[in-house]
Write an enzyme that holds these catalytic residues in place. Sequence first.
Site, PDB file in Angstrom:
ATOM      1  N   SER A   1       0.915  -1.244  -0.147  1.00 28.46           N
ATOM      2  CA  SER A   1       0.054  -0.016   0.089  1.00 28.46           C
ATOM      3  C   SER A   1       0.760   1.239  -0.199  1.00 28.46           C
ATOM      4  O   SER A   1       1.678   1.357   0.876  1.00 28.46           O
ATOM      5  CB  SER A   1      -0.902   0.091   1.329  1.00 28.46           C
ATOM      6  OG  SER A   1      -1.872  -0.986   1.254  1.00 28.46           O
TER       7      SER A   1
ATOM      8  N   HIS B   1      -2.870   1.040  -4.262  1.00 29.66           N
ATOM      9  CA  HIS B   1      -2.208   0.458  -5.063  1.00 29.66           C
ATOM     10  C   HIS B   1      -1.964   0.796  -6.513  1.00 29.66           C
ATOM     11  O   HIS B   1      -3.277   0.851  -7.182  1.00 29.66           O
ATOM     12  CB  HIS B   1      -2.743  -0.932  -4.907  1.00 29.66           C
ATOM     13  CG  HIS B   1      -2.536  -1.394  -3.360  1.00 29.66           C
ATOM     14  ND1 HIS B   1      -1.720  -2.506  -3.017  1.00 29.66           N
ATOM     15  CD2 HIS B   1      -3.160  -1.124  -2.257  1.00 29.66           C
ATOM     16  CE1 HIS B   1      -1.682  -2.721  -1.935  1.00 29.66           C
ATOM     17  NE2 HIS B   1      -2.405  -1.892  -1.281  1.00 29.66           N
TER      18      HIS B   1
ATOM     19  N   HIS C   1      -4.993  -8.830  -2.221  1.00 28.93           N
ATOM     20  CA  HIS C   1      -5.084  -9.532  -0.958  1.00 28.93           C
ATOM     21  C   HIS C   1      -6.180 -10.564  -0.724  1.00 28.93           C
ATOM     22  O   HIS C   1      -6.826 -10.441  -1.625  1.00 28.93           O
ATOM     23  CB  HIS C   1      -5.257  -8.238  -0.125  1.00 28.93           C
ATOM     24  CG  HIS C   1      -4.428  -7.204   0.054  1.00 28.93           C
ATOM     25  ND1 HIS C   1      -4.560  -6.197  -0.979  1.00 28.93           N
ATOM     26  CD2 HIS C   1      -3.404  -6.909   0.813  1.00 28.93           C
ATOM     27  CE1 HIS C   1      -3.741  -5.306  -0.457  1.00 28.93           C
ATOM     28  NE2 HIS C   1      -2.909  -5.563   0.318  1.00 28.93           N
TER      29      HIS C   1
ATOM     30  N   TYR D   1      -8.054 -10.841   1.309  1.00 25.74           N
ATOM     31  CA  TYR D   1      -9.366 -10.233   1.819  1.00 25.74           C
ATOM     32  C   TYR D   1     -10.210  -9.830   0.692  1.00 25.74           C
ATOM     33  O   TYR D   1     -11.343  -9.340   0.764  1.00 25.74           O
ATOM     34  CB  TYR D   1      -8.995  -9.222   2.769  1.00 25.74           C
ATOM     35  CG  TYR D   1      -8.203  -7.971   2.656  1.00 25.74           C
ATOM     36  CD1 TYR D   1      -8.890  -7.053   1.421  1.00 25.74           C
ATOM     37  CD2 TYR D   1      -7.137  -7.439   2.957  1.00 25.74           C
ATOM     38  CE1 TYR D   1      -8.213  -5.848   1.095  1.00 25.74           C
ATOM     39  CE2 TYR D   1      -6.492  -6.329   2.865  1.00 25.74           C
ATOM     40  CZ  TYR D   1      -6.990  -5.708   1.675  1.00 25.74           C
ATOM     41  OH  TYR D   1      -6.429  -4.540   1.206  1.00 25.74           O
ATOM     42  N   GLU D   2      -9.479  -9.705  -0.378  1.00 24.30           N
ATOM     43  CA  GLU D   2     -10.667  -9.492  -1.811  1.00 24.30           C
ATOM     44  C   GLU D   2     -10.922 -10.532  -2.579  1.00 24.30           C
ATOM     45  O   GLU D   2     -11.564 -10.353  -3.454  1.00 24.30           O
ATOM     46  CB  GLU D   2      -9.581  -8.387  -2.699  1.00 24.30           C
ATOM     47  CG  GLU D   2      -8.857  -7.275  -2.385  1.00 24.30           C
ATOM     48  CD  GLU D   2      -8.209  -6.675  -3.143  1.00 24.30           C
ATOM     49  OE1 GLU D   2      -8.333  -6.246  -4.211  1.00 24.30           O
ATOM     50  OE2 GLU D   2      -6.673  -6.641  -2.855  1.00 24.30           O
TER      51      GLU D   2
ATOM     52  N   ALA E   1       2.551  -2.066   4.478  1.00 23.67           N
ATOM     53  CA  ALA E   1       2.317  -1.034   5.558  1.00 23.67           C
ATOM     54  C   ALA E   1       1.650  -2.047   6.577  1.00 23.67           C
ATOM     55  O   ALA E   1       1.061  -2.970   6.378  1.00 23.67           O
ATOM     56  CB  ALA E   1       1.118  -0.416   5.267  1.00 23.67           C
TER      57      ALA E   1
ATOM     58  N   MET F   1      -1.882  -7.128   6.751  1.00 24.43           N
ATOM     59  CA  MET F   1      -3.049  -8.169   5.929  1.00 24.43           C
ATOM     60  C   MET F   1      -2.330  -8.776   4.842  1.00 24.43           C
ATOM     61  O   MET F   1      -3.141  -9.210   3.864  1.00 24.43           O
ATOM     62  CB  MET F   1      -4.540  -7.341   5.838  1.00 24.43           C
ATOM     63  CG  MET F   1      -4.976  -6.498   6.928  1.00 24.43           C
ATOM     64  SD  MET F   1      -6.189  -5.573   6.327  1.00 24.43           S
ATOM     65  CE  MET F   1      -6.505  -4.554   7.563  1.00 24.43           C
ATOM     66  N   SER F   2      -1.143  -8.979   4.713  1.00 28.64           N
ATOM     67  CA  SER F   2      -0.479  -9.279   3.359  1.00 28.64           C
ATOM     68  C   SER F   2       0.645 -10.080   3.740  1.00 28.64           C
ATOM     69  O   SER F   2       1.152 -10.733   4.753  1.00 28.64           O
ATOM     70  CB  SER F   2      -0.189  -8.077   2.557  1.00 28.64           C
ATOM     71  OG  SER F   2       0.896  -7.316   3.159  1.00 28.64           O
TER      72      SER F   2
ATOM     73  N   ASN G   1       0.845   2.947  11.436  1.00 24.53           N
ATOM     74  CA  ASN G   1      -0.146   3.125  12.822  1.00 24.53           C
ATOM     75  C   ASN G   1       0.154   2.328  13.901  1.00 24.53           C
ATOM     76  O   ASN G   1       0.738   1.333  13.825  1.00 24.53           O
ATOM     77  CB  ASN G   1      -1.537   3.202  12.428  1.00 24.53           C
ATOM     78  CG  ASN G   1      -1.860   1.890  12.022  1.00 24.53           C
ATOM     79  OD1 ASN G   1      -1.737   1.678  10.750  1.00 24.53           O
ATOM     80  ND2 ASN G   1      -2.349   0.934  12.921  1.00 24.53           N
TER      81      ASN G   1
ATOM     82  N   HIS H   1      -7.761   4.012   6.747  1.00 26.76           N
ATOM     83  CA  HIS H   1      -6.871   3.793   5.485  1.00 26.76           C
ATOM     84  C   HIS H   1      -6.186   4.943   5.132  1.00 26.76           C
ATOM     85  O   HIS H   1      -5.054   4.666   4.792  1.00 26.76           O
ATOM     86  CB  HIS H   1      -7.823   2.966   4.437  1.00 26.76           C
ATOM     87  CG  HIS H   1      -6.848   2.247   3.405  1.00 26.76           C
ATOM     88  ND1 HIS H   1      -5.871   1.516   3.476  1.00 26.76           N
ATOM     89  CD2 HIS H   1      -6.753   2.665   2.074  1.00 26.76           C
ATOM     90  CE1 HIS H   1      -5.346   1.087   2.572  1.00 26.76           C
ATOM     91  NE2 HIS H   1      -5.844   1.933   1.401  1.00 26.76           N
TER      92      HIS H   1
HETATM   93  N1  HPA Z   1      -3.479  -3.563  11.170  1.00 35.55           N
HETATM   94  C1  HPA Z   1      -3.627  -4.628  10.091  1.00 35.55           C
HETATM   95  N2  HPA Z   1      -3.115  -4.032   8.879  1.00 35.55           N
HETATM   96  C2  HPA Z   1      -2.591  -2.855   8.641  1.00 35.55           C
HETATM   97  C3  HPA Z   1      -2.552  -2.106   9.807  1.00 35.55           C
HETATM   98  C4  HPA Z   1      -3.173  -2.435  11.007  1.00 35.55           C
HETATM   99  O1  HPA Z   1      -2.963  -1.765  12.189  1.00 35.55           O
HETATM  100  N3  HPA Z   1      -2.104  -0.691   9.514  1.00 35.55           N
HETATM  101  C5  HPA Z   1      -1.786  -1.125   8.120  1.00 35.55           C
HETATM  102  N4  HPA Z   1      -1.939  -2.290   7.703  1.00 35.55           N
END
Ligand code: HPA
Length: 265
Positions: free
Chosen positions: A26, A57, A79, A81-82, A109, A204-205, A228, A240
């Site tokens: 990302s 992306h 991903h 999740y898609e 990320a 998530m990747s 974050n 996001h």
């Molecule tokens: N959790 C999961 N995936 C992420 C996060 C998070 O806090 N930040 C960026 N991708």
Amino acid sequence: MAEGNYEFLQEKLDGFVPDTAVVLGSGLGDFTNALQDPIVIHYEDIPGCPTTHVPGHKGGLYAGVIGKHNVICLAGRTHLYEGLDPRYIAMSTRDLKELGVKRFIATNAAGSLRVDMPAGSLMMITDHINFSGRNPLVGFSKTPSFPDMSAVYNPELCQKVREIAKKENIELFEGVYAMALGPNFETPAEVKMFRTLGADAVGMSTVPEVITAINFGLDVLGFSIIANLGAGLTKEYVNHQEVLDNVAKTNAKLTLLLKKFMEEA
Ligand code: HPA
């Protein structure tokens, strides 16, 4: 599962033989600017290739030279999740291997699970926890290959990265990346759980493609840009846009580190 796109890609690459693949997560698509006169293959032109719809992306393969290496960047990943069939990841990694790739660098990320590793930090992944409940090797081949996972993130390459980071004055955290399937961010209880399990960052990747890279005998490196703090570690909520903004701020550090790495190792 379909046969893969090796021949299609080889024709498009027109004699260019990549030795290094870099998966750009990302907001990291700008790394492709490091390539001189890249050959670009848009995902939508690759037969059967799922295109990513996640903001931030970029969506294509960018092939060109950086330093001593012929690099192919995968700008924008799809991903799980898609709704992607995890076996597609195994197939596309096999395509990369057949094209000549020997080194596989994943970037993403991620959320930090440590208050001493704030947003804007750069973390080299030294190990991972597959908490996604999925595995791209399930049903990929009739005979499972049972890949060894005891040193996934290549210790010699990691050492080289440490030395380069030191020389370039780039602050580099190290830690364990846990993969959650997503697409929701974690609850504070889940963040606490991942910390208890020994993870330093959550995202998530990355884990699916790294598993396939190991399966095909590639040398792997992984990097997380900390976008974050995990939920519950701060009063702020995760979103996001914040993720993309913080990645944009840290992008330059990772780009410099990778460029120097390609020049020196
Ligand atoms: N959790 C999961 N995936 C992420 C996060 C998070 O806090 N930040 C960026 N991708």
